[in-house]
Write a protein that holds these residues in place. Structure first.
Motif, mmCIF file in Angstrom:
data_model
loop_
_atom_site.group_PDB
_atom_site.id
_atom_site.type_symbol
_atom_site.label_atom_id
_atom_site.label_comp_id
_atom_site.label_asym_id
_atom_site.label_seq_id
_atom_site.Cartn_x
_atom_site.Cartn_y
_atom_site.Cartn_z
ATOM 1 N N ILE A 405 27.513 -4.095 13.033
ATOM 2 C CA ILE A 405 26.194 -3.590 12.650
ATOM 3 C C ILE A 405 25.341 -4.775 12.192
ATOM 4 O O ILE A 405 25.786 -5.591 11.379
ATOM 5 C CB ILE A 405 26.305 -2.569 11.509
ATOM 6 N N GLY A 434 26.999 2.416 12.611
ATOM 7 C CA GLY A 434 25.602 2.011 12.486
ATOM 8 C C GLY A 434 24.657 3.163 12.771
ATOM 9 O O GLY A 434 24.873 3.932 13.714
ATOM 10 N N MET A 435 23.618 3.280 11.964
ATOM 11 C CA MET A 435 22.611 4.333 12.128
ATOM 12 C C MET A 435 21.247 3.665 12.302
ATOM 13 O O MET A 435 20.873 2.768 11.542
ATOM 14 C CB MET A 435 22.612 5.232 10.885
ATOM 15 N N GLU A 436 20.510 4.058 13.341
ATOM 16 C CA GLU A 436 19.199 3.469 13.589
ATOM 17 C C GLU A 436 18.258 3.739 12.412
ATOM 18 O O GLU A 436 18.248 4.818 11.830
ATOM 19 C CB GLU A 436 18.604 4.038 14.875
ATOM 20 N N GLU A 437 17.451 2.695 12.103
ATOM 21 C CA GLU A 437 16.498 2.802 11.002
ATOM 22 C C GLU A 437 15.315 1.897 11.306
ATOM 23 O O GLU A 437 15.496 0.752 11.742
ATOM 24 C CB GLU A 437 17.189 2.396 9.685
ATOM 25 N N LYS A 438 14.098 2.401 11.129
ATOM 26 C CA LYS A 438 12.898 1.685 11.563
ATOM 27 C C LYS A 438 12.752 0.322 10.905
ATOM 28 O O LYS A 438 12.453 -0.679 11.551
ATOM 29 C CB LYS A 438 11.659 2.537 11.274
ATOM 30 N N HIS A 440 14.994 -1.740 9.221
ATOM 31 C CA HIS A 440 16.040 -2.750 9.384
ATOM 32 C C HIS A 440 16.649 -2.770 10.780
ATOM 33 O O HIS A 440 17.489 -3.615 11.079
ATOM 34 C CB HIS A 440 17.149 -2.517 8.360
ATOM 35 N N GLY A 441 16.256 -1.823 11.619
ATOM 36 C CA GLY A 441 16.827 -1.745 12.964
ATOM 37 C C GLY A 441 18.082 -0.910 12.991
ATOM 38 O O GLY A 441 18.235 0.010 13.793
ATOM 39 N N CYS A 442 19.010 -1.218 12.079
ATOM 40 C CA CYS A 442 20.266 -0.470 11.996
ATOM 41 C C CYS A 442 20.817 -0.633 10.584
ATOM 42 O O CYS A 442 20.683 -1.710 9.979
ATOM 43 C CB CYS A 442 21.266 -0.996 13.021
#
Length: 501
Positions: A405, A434-438, A440-442
């Motif tokens: 990640i 890993g989880m997508e996040e605006k 940090h990206g992930c």
């Protein structure tokens, strides 16, 4: 009886044992015990039936069978008849099972209908292959009956096999994508088995118990015993008490299983003595130091963490009785294999730094069915695992390359986060993806299984992680589960977790 120094195919090894130790028990199971001679006769009778079908060279024989004597008979019969066994994960989703079967275009399918779902059974009817059923009722015209197929006279002359010829199609677990069938040769089997025999000093006195799924490296159920002249114990049920019972009743000396099984054994059966057990291999997943300690305290036998893959035909790294670590390491490279740690460009990284594990040797397969090439670098097989090597030659698992990640460009290894979570006394199991996040990206997301009766709060888990990890490594979300999803081979199914992230 030492491991044969001269190369042998499976057929040659079976013939040798049937001639030199015909009465020795080879297979021990709840369905009966079978000597080397009886194993030869069962396999040769089925091979005679296959030969009568006038199959083409290297015709595929799909096996949808559990850990049972019939699996071994079928595997060996296919080789005697010059065919390719192709064991399939019959526990997978029915559509994926059907796709795997169709992918290898089998001439014959051998199935235990009691072990597969009805949807899988139905899908076999239109695969264009003859289907042999272990449990078909008399008068059922849909499938051929196992007993009828074994009524043939034993095959008089097994088809000669070249040492470099294909031996079987070994499906990957498909944990990171579509399962692929590795091209495993007779040479691959021989050298991988010889590597294990030399690493663990296996002899004809050993009794082997392998708890891996029948479709995950099925040759490891029987190859070690076959090549050394030992015996094997088959156990369809995986439970701590059942495993303990078989070890004691059959005087098992060598076993291979997942860390989760050893954890249950130490937790539920730690007061039971296992005087016969000398080799306890832990493979397929990370073996934490705490488990090493608890298992040794419970049974006075050390856990020996090992590493292997479909592409290496089995173990290629191992801790051994004479050279082992209990710190979570994967061990050192086995005989007849070579290993190194490299960066993205294939260059060796400095000792102690993280890179991808690359392997070479006669146990490494050449590619996959359908012309799919091996992921390789100048003859070295890329494992997809990130590791580091210490000054004493031990390799330490860091993470699957696909599981890494990157949080705003910073590397987060899920295993490190999982180990921090498991230090919480109220957590039984943990997995991180890993989880997508605006922004940090992930970011990391944790799936946690509480200990029975324990209530966990997200704020508490966050505080626990902040006291042990850098801020960017702390999971940004937690989800409580009753159990982590697993693949058919017993590993944590992170693909399923990713879909839920």
């Amino acid at each position: 009886m030492p491991f044969p120094e001269q190369s042998q195919t499976l057929t040659e090894a079976l013939l040798r044992r049937a001639e030199t130790t015909p009465g020795k028990v080879f297979i021990r199971s709840g369905r009966g015990h079978f000597s080397y001679q009886q194993t030869w006769e069962q396999a040769a009778r089925l091979a005679s039936f296959l030969a009568a079908q006038e199959l083409t060279a290297d015709a595929r024989i799909c096996l949808l069978l559990p850990r049972a004597p019939e699996l071994i008979f079928s595997f060996l019969a296919a080789r005697l008849a010059g065919c390719l066994p192709a064991p399939v994960n019959y526990l997978d989703h029915p559509e994926r099972v059907r796709q795997a079967v169709l992918a290898v275009a089998p001439a014959v399918i051998i199935v235990d209908e009691n072990a597969v779902s009805g949807k899988v059974t139905d899908s076999l009817r239109d695969c264009g292959a003859a289907v042999i059923s272990l449990s078909a009722e008399p008068g059922d015209s849909s499938f051929l009956r196992w007993a009828d197929c074994l009524s043939c006279a034993p095959l008089a002359e097994p088809k000669p096999q070249q040492f470099d010829s294909l031996a079987y199609l070994n499906f990957t677990s498909g944990s990171t994508g579509q399962a692929k069938a590795a091209l495993c040769t007779e040479a691959n089997l021989y050298w991988n088995t010889r590597a294990a025999a030399e690493a663990f000093q296996l002899t004809a006195e050993d009794v082997h118990l392998c708890m891996f799924a029948a479709f995950a490296h099925p040759h490891e159920l029987f190859c070690r015993a076959l090549y050394t002249g030992g015996s094997l114990a088959l156990l369809p049920e995986i439970s701590p008490k059942a495993v303990i019972r078989v070890i004691r009743e059959q005087n098992v000396t060598c076993m291979m299983g997942l860390a989760a099984l050893y954890k249950m054994m130490a937790g539920h059966c730690g007061s039971t003595a296992l005087p016969s057990l000398r080799i306890a291999e832990s493979g397929g997943m990370f073996t934490p130091p705490a488990l090493h300690r608890s298992f040794l305290a419970a049974f006075q036998t050390p856990l020996l963490a090992v590493w292997g893959s479909t592409e290496t035909t089995g173990i290629a790294l191992a801790n051994t009785l004479s050279c082992r670590r209990a710190d979570g390491s994967l061990g050192r490279v086995c005989p007849h294999y070579q290993a190194r740690v490299a960066d993205e460009l294939g260059r060796d990284v400095p000792l102690g730094e993280t890179g991808e594990l690359l392997l070479a040797g006669p146990g490494v397969v050449s590619g996959y069915w359908g012309g799919v090439p091996l992921s390789a670098e100048d003859g070295w097989c890329r494992s997809g695992d990130l590791v580091r090597q210490d000054a004493e030659g031990f390799f330490h698992f860091v993470e699957r390359k696909s599981g890494l990640i990157k949080v705003a460009g910073l590397k987060v290894y899920p295993l490190q986060v999982e180990q921090a979570l498991l230090e919480h006394p109220g957590i039984r199991e943990a997995a991180v993806v890993g989880m997508e996040e605006k922004r940090h990206g992930c970011v990391p997301k944790a799936f946690v299984v509480p200990q029975p009766g324990v209530l966990l709060e997200e704020e508490e888990l966050t505080r626990h992680c902040k006291g042990r990890l850098a801020a960017y490594m702390v999971p940004k979300a937690f989800r409580l589960l009753e159990a982590l999803p697993t693949t058919g081979s017993g590993k944590i199914d992170k693909k399923a977790l990713l879909s839920a992230a």
